[in-house]
Design an enzyme around this catalytic site. Structure first.
Site, PDB file in Angstrom:
ATOM      1  NE  ARG A  23      -1.510  -1.453   3.684  1.00 57.38           N
ATOM      2  CZ  ARG A  23      -1.652  -1.244   4.977  1.00 57.38           C
ATOM      3  NH1 ARG A  23      -2.766  -0.741   5.453  1.00 57.38           N
ATOM      4  NH2 ARG A  23      -0.678  -1.540   5.817  1.00 57.38           N
ATOM      5  CD  GLU A  28       5.703   6.295  16.511  1.00 59.23           C
ATOM      6  OE1 GLU A  28       6.804   6.551  17.061  1.00 59.23           O
ATOM      7  OE2 GLU A  28       4.801   5.675  17.070  1.00 59.23           O
ATOM      8  CD  GLN A  46       4.399  29.218  13.863  1.00 62.26           C
ATOM      9  OE1 GLN A  46       3.976  29.953  14.741  1.00 62.26           O
ATOM     10  NE2 GLN A  46       5.133  29.672  12.859  1.00 62.26           N
ATOM     11  CG  ASP A  47       4.048  21.460  12.424  1.00 63.49           C
ATOM     12  OD1 ASP A  47       4.846  21.458  13.380  1.00 63.49           O
ATOM     13  OD2 ASP A  47       3.347  20.479  12.134  1.00 63.49           O
ATOM     14  CG  ASN A  48       7.099  27.747  10.638  1.00 66.71           C
ATOM     15  OD1 ASN A  48       5.977  28.194  10.850  1.00 66.71           O
ATOM     16  ND2 ASN A  48       8.115  27.999  11.425  1.00 66.71           N
ATOM     17  NE  ARG A  58      12.837  28.873   0.979  1.00 70.15           N
ATOM     18  CZ  ARG A  58      11.961  29.843   0.723  1.00 70.15           C
ATOM     19  NH1 ARG A  58      11.889  30.892   1.506  1.00 70.15           N
ATOM     20  NH2 ARG A  58      11.154  29.746  -0.315  1.00 70.15           N
ATOM     21  CG  HIS A  61      17.003  32.556   8.049  1.00 68.23           C
ATOM     22  ND1 HIS A  61      16.157  31.932   7.161  1.00 68.23           N
ATOM     23  CD2 HIS A  61      17.584  33.575   7.357  1.00 68.23           C
ATOM     24  CE1 HIS A  61      16.214  32.558   5.995  1.00 68.23           C
ATOM     25  NE2 HIS A  61      17.069  33.546   6.091  1.00 68.23           N
ATOM     26  CE  LYS A  71      14.450  27.804  12.538  1.00 64.17           C
ATOM     27  NZ  LYS A  71      15.077  28.472  11.388  1.00 64.17           N
ATOM     28  CG  HIS A 118      18.100  25.637   9.964  1.00 66.33           C
ATOM     29  ND1 HIS A 118      17.013  25.922   9.159  1.00 66.33           N
ATOM     30  CD2 HIS A 118      18.419  24.343   9.736  1.00 66.33           C
ATOM     31  CE1 HIS A 118      16.695  24.833   8.476  1.00 66.33           C
ATOM     32  NE2 HIS A 118      17.529  23.859   8.802  1.00 66.33           N
ATOM     33  CE1 TYR A 131      10.992  26.758  10.429  1.00 63.74           C
ATOM     34  CE2 TYR A 131      10.877  26.106   8.120  1.00 63.74           C
ATOM     35  CZ  TYR A 131      10.895  27.097   9.095  1.00 63.74           C
ATOM     36  OH  TYR A 131      10.803  28.422   8.726  1.00 63.74           O
ATOM     37  CE  LYS A 168      14.206  38.487   6.623  1.00 57.05           C
ATOM     38  NZ  LYS A 168      12.908  37.985   7.027  1.00 57.05           N
ATOM     39  CG  ASP A 169      18.278  35.068   3.421  1.00 59.27           C
ATOM     40  OD1 ASP A 169      17.805  35.643   4.416  1.00 59.27           O
ATOM     41  OD2 ASP A 169      17.938  33.920   3.075  1.00 59.27           O
TER      42      ASP A 169
END
Length: 182
Positions: A23, A28, A46-48, A58, A61, A71, A118, A131, A168-169
């Site tokens: 299937r 987990e 929170q999940d982003n 990216r 940060h 994270k 990160h 994350y 920005k970065d």
């Protein structure tokens, strides 16, 4: 679930136990009890999720105290090079970085604790990254380090002509110019 220590204290790599059959598969992605057994007692709130195309970098940060974020990073689609830089000045690995390929195929996750910058680069045509964080975004606490900092010398595994970085970065300070600590 296998939880492996890296060469940087408190930074761990997590590989789930995957159950596959005709299937598909099941695993987990997060188990609070197993995290606690290994000394990780984060309260994720929170999940982003981000979606990026090949060559996007990216980061790097972070948020400073008291809004520093831990994270738990994983990839839902595609492949990235995930990078964490130790910014804990009292750490024997201060200024060192760890990188690992995270992908939808290998299902590995990186647990990035407080005190780290990160970032990631996208190695596949596209990638969706999810994350969990243990602290909400706080604009005034947001900081970063340039992705191409010569002191850190991170190999993002993306050719220079493919690199895509936000404006920005591009204006983030170098590692030598940071004046905040954990």
């Amino acid at each position: 679930m296998t939880i492996e220590k890296t060469n940087i204290k408190d930074l761990v790599l997590i590989t789930p136990t995957v159950f596959e059959d005709s299937r598909g598969y099941f695993f987990e992605a997060y188990n609070q009890a197993q995290f606690h057994e290994h000394g990780m007692s984060y309260q994720f709130i929170q999940d982003n999720q981000s979606f990026s195309k090949r060559g996007v970098i990216r980061g790097l940060h972070l948020q400073i105290n008291p809004f520093a974020q831990a994270k738990l990073v994983r990839v839902l689609e595609g492949e990235i090079l995930d990078v964490a830089v130790d910014l804990r000045k009292n750490s024997s690995t201060y200024g060192q970085h760890f990188s690992v390929i995270l992908s939808a195929a290998n299902k590995k996750q990186l647990m990035v604790p407080h005190g780290f910058a990160h970032g990631f680069s996208v190695l596949s045509e596209t990638a969706s990254v999810l994350y969990k964080v243990d602290q909400l975004y706080h604009k005034e606490s947001e900081r970063g380090i340039r992705y191409d900092d010569p002191t850190l010398a991170i190999d993002w595994q993306v050719s220079p002509d493919e690199v895509i970085v936000s404006q920005k970065d591009l204006v983030l300070p170098s590692f030598e110019d940071i004046d905040w600590e954990f």
